[in-house]
Design a protein around this motif. Structure first.
Motif, PDB file in Angstrom:
ATOM      1  N   GLY A  84      42.664  52.244  43.888  1.00 43.20           N
ATOM      2  CA  GLY A  84      41.242  52.275  44.154  1.00 43.20           C
ATOM      3  C   GLY A  84      40.369  52.001  42.954  1.00 43.20           C
ATOM      4  O   GLY A  84      39.314  51.382  43.075  1.00 43.20           O
ATOM      5  N   PHE A  85      40.805  52.447  41.770  1.00 42.97           N
ATOM      6  CA  PHE A  85      39.946  52.336  40.598  1.00 42.97           C
ATOM      7  C   PHE A  85      40.262  51.134  39.706  1.00 42.97           C
ATOM      8  O   PHE A  85      39.592  50.928  38.701  1.00 42.97           O
ATOM      9  N   THR A  86      41.274  50.335  40.075  1.00 37.99           N
ATOM     10  CA  THR A  86      41.623  49.200  39.210  1.00 37.99           C
ATOM     11  C   THR A  86      41.701  47.862  39.936  1.00 37.99           C
ATOM     12  O   THR A  86      41.595  46.819  39.296  1.00 37.99           O
ATOM     13  N   VAL A  87      41.888  47.880  41.261  1.00 42.31           N
ATOM     14  CA  VAL A  87      42.219  46.639  41.944  1.00 42.31           C
ATOM     15  C   VAL A  87      41.042  45.659  41.983  1.00 42.31           C
ATOM     16  O   VAL A  87      41.252  44.441  41.974  1.00 42.31           O
ATOM     17  N   GLY A  88      39.813  46.160  42.018  1.00 46.83           N
ATOM     18  CA  GLY A  88      38.664  45.263  42.078  1.00 46.83           C
ATOM     19  C   GLY A  88      38.611  44.316  40.904  1.00 46.83           C
ATOM     20  O   GLY A  88      38.460  43.100  41.057  1.00 46.83           O
ATOM     21  N   ARG A  89      38.761  44.860  39.713  1.00 45.19           N
ATOM     22  CA  ARG A  89      38.739  44.021  38.514  1.00 45.19           C
ATOM     23  C   ARG A  89      39.931  43.071  38.479  1.00 45.19           C
ATOM     24  O   ARG A  89      39.811  41.919  38.054  1.00 45.19           O
ATOM     25  N   ALA A  90      41.090  43.557  38.930  1.00 46.96           N
ATOM     26  CA  ALA A  90      42.288  42.709  38.929  1.00 46.96           C
ATOM     27  C   ALA A  90      42.116  41.518  39.858  1.00 46.96           C
ATOM     28  O   ALA A  90      42.483  40.389  39.523  1.00 46.96           O
ATOM     29  N   MET A  91      41.536  41.743  41.037  1.00 41.94           N
ATOM     30  CA  MET A  91      41.368  40.646  41.984  1.00 41.94           C
ATOM     31  C   MET A  91      40.316  39.659  41.514  1.00 41.94           C
ATOM     32  O   MET A  91      40.398  38.463  41.819  1.00 41.94           O
ATOM     33  N   GLU A  92      39.336  40.131  40.766  1.00 43.80           N
ATOM     34  CA  GLU A  92      38.320  39.222  40.234  1.00 43.80           C
ATOM     35  C   GLU A  92      38.899  38.281  39.184  1.00 43.80           C
ATOM     36  O   GLU A  92      38.366  37.195  38.950  1.00 43.80           O
ATOM     37  N   GLY A  93      39.978  38.689  38.544  1.00 42.53           N
ATOM     38  CA  GLY A  93      40.557  37.877  37.484  1.00 42.53           C
ATOM     39  C   GLY A  93      41.670  36.958  37.927  1.00 42.53           C
ATOM     40  O   GLY A  93      42.434  36.463  37.094  1.00 42.53           O
ATOM     41  N   LEU A  94      41.807  36.713  39.234  1.00 46.03           N
ATOM     42  CA  LEU A  94      42.860  35.831  39.723  1.00 46.03           C
ATOM     43  C   LEU A  94      42.665  34.423  39.168  1.00 46.03           C
ATOM     44  O   LEU A  94      41.551  33.957  38.985  1.00 46.03           O
ATOM     45  N   SER A  95      43.796  33.763  38.944  1.00 48.59           N
ATOM     46  CA  SER A  95      43.727  32.429  38.337  1.00 48.59           C
ATOM     47  C   SER A  95      43.306  31.391  39.357  1.00 48.59           C
ATOM     48  O   SER A  95      43.757  31.396  40.492  1.00 48.59           O
ATOM     49  N   GLY A  96      42.404  30.505  38.933  1.00 42.81           N
ATOM     50  CA  GLY A  96      42.036  29.356  39.750  1.00 42.81           C
ATOM     51  C   GLY A  96      41.158  29.726  40.927  1.00 42.81           C
ATOM     52  O   GLY A  96      40.913  30.880  41.239  1.00 42.81           O
TER      53      GLY A  96
END
Length: 420
Positions: free
Chosen positions: A401-413
């Motif tokens: 809940g507290f980390t996935v938002g930033r991770a998904m924003e940084g997806l390549s391409g």
């Protein structure tokens, strides 16, 4: 006749008000700090635990170890609604290469995770063989209910990034594919570790027959429902009414009929969603079906998460340090490593592989499987299993809940329909 007091205290009404406050607060508070909302799930669990400890007079929530049936029924309904909605989200199935990462996660990562978790259960937690197998089956699949924020968007949105596509399809299919291992744990508990006596029957019935029947019933159910929705009667088709309740009716019909002939209903409703989405693919009614099933899923999952929080103090009374170590190992080592091994050579970028490997939230599915097993058989390690699984769910939802938002924003391409 004595008149009742104007103000009367009702524990039931207090519970309803408490649930309402918890759900609203869990959805509202994260938005003060961020536009992202996935932190709601862990907050519901934590607030539920706090309410059970701090608010006097609340009715007690049934202990899932003593009364698994209500937990099993509610979690089952939440999962089948989520699986159908997951299938409805996929706008395009092709090209077939899109499915390679998903197949790798299902065929390599999930069985490998079950094996490693079972070995940990035997060596670290001191579980029996049956309990260790069940633990692996319960914790290996990712949850379709709590993973909506890492999945593709609703119907007709397109732009399905390969990472989101993989996480969506994995969550949609691995719940049903974990069921053979749940049955394996039940068989070992009942008949012992003598695969020569039951191995062939387990393989033919619980693996091959039930998976194949589930897939066929999902396809047949979708074709039949599509005919009712979009074809007959001509000029006054049911889809024009816009009533999304048909989603619930169709899902219940497909799931129930599949289970009646001993197929895997979870696989059936996922395949049903995928297949129905191909019928009149551009019709706006698909969005209504998806939105209704999603609303039902959210309502049921909110109740389950608050209830889980309410029983956490009881479940954690038996929590041991070995359980904590196993939970940390599963989330930070076992799932990421097994996922990375499965995706080696898949063609995904390094960061994309890391996201797929790391983000596999555990939640409602784990509750259902453990309740299902507890309802059908008494396990020697049931108390330990519940303590460990509850801690994994809490830790997983917090981490997710507290980390996935930033991770998904940084997806390549930037991808559209699976193409860069």
């Amino acid at each position: 006749m004595q008149q009742e007091p104007f103000f009367t205290f009702s524990a039931y009404h207090l519970a309803l008000a408490t649930i309402g406050i918890i759900v609203i607060s869990s959805r509202w508070l994260p938005r003060i700090f961020s536009k992202r909302e996935p932190a709601a799930a862990p907050l519901m669990i934590l607030f539920g635990a706090a309410a059970s400890l701090l608010i006097p007079g609340l009715p007690s929530v049934p202990d899932p170890r003593q009364s698994p049936l209500p937990w099993e029924v509610v979690s089952e309904l939440a999962i089948i609604s989520a699986l159908f909605g997951t299938g409805m989200r996929i706008d395009r199935l092709g090209p077939w290469r899109r499915w390679l990462p998903t197949l790798r996660m299902l065929v390599i990562a999930m069985p490998l995770t079950i094996l490693v978790v079972a070995l940990f259960g035997l060596s670290v937690a001191g579980l029996t063989m049956a309990g260790a197998i069940l633990l692996g089956a319960v914790l290996a699949p990712t949850d379709p209910v709590l993973a909506a924020d890492v999945q593709v968007g609703p119907p007709h949105e397109g732009a399905e990034h390969p990472v989101r596509f993989t996480l969506t399809t994995e969550a949609g299919l691995n719940d049903g594919l974990a069921f053979p291992f749940v049955y394996l744990g039940l068989v070992v508990a009942a008949q012992g570790m003598h695969p020569g006596e039951w191995g062939m029957e387990w393989l033919l019935r619980d693996v091959m027959y039930r998976i194949v029947v589930g897939a066929i019933m999902g396809w047949v159910g979708a074709r039949a429902l599509g005919h009712v929705l979009f074809v007959v009667p001509r000029g006054a088709v049911l889809a024009e009414t816009g009533s999304g309740v048909i989603a619930l009716a169709g899902v219940l019909l497909c799931y129930g009929s599949t289970e009646l002939i001993e197929g895997y209903g979870f696989i059936a409703v996922a395949v049903m969603g995928l297949t129905l989405r191909r019928i009149e693919a551009d019709h706006r009614f698909h969005r209504s079906l998806h939105d209704f099933s999603e609303s039902l899923e959210h309502a049921l999952s909110a109740l389950l998460l608050v209830a889980l929080g309410a029983v956490l103090p009881t479940l954690f009374a038996d929590l041991e340090w070995s359980h904590v170590l196993m939970a940390l190992a599963l989330l930070f080592v076992v799932r990421p490593v097994c996922g990375w091994i499965a995706l080696y050579g898949s063609g995904l970028a390094r960061r994309d592989k890391a996201v797929v490997s790391f983000y596999g939230v555990r939640g409602i599915g784990s509750i259902y499987y453990l309740c299902y097993a507890g309802h059908h058989m008494e396990f020697t390690n049931e108390t330990q299993l519940w303590s460990l699984v509850a801690f994994v769910i809490l830790l997983s939802t917090i981490l997710h809940g507290f980390t996935v938002g930033r991770a998904m924003e940084g997806l390549s391409g930037k991808y559209v329909d699976g193409k860069a």
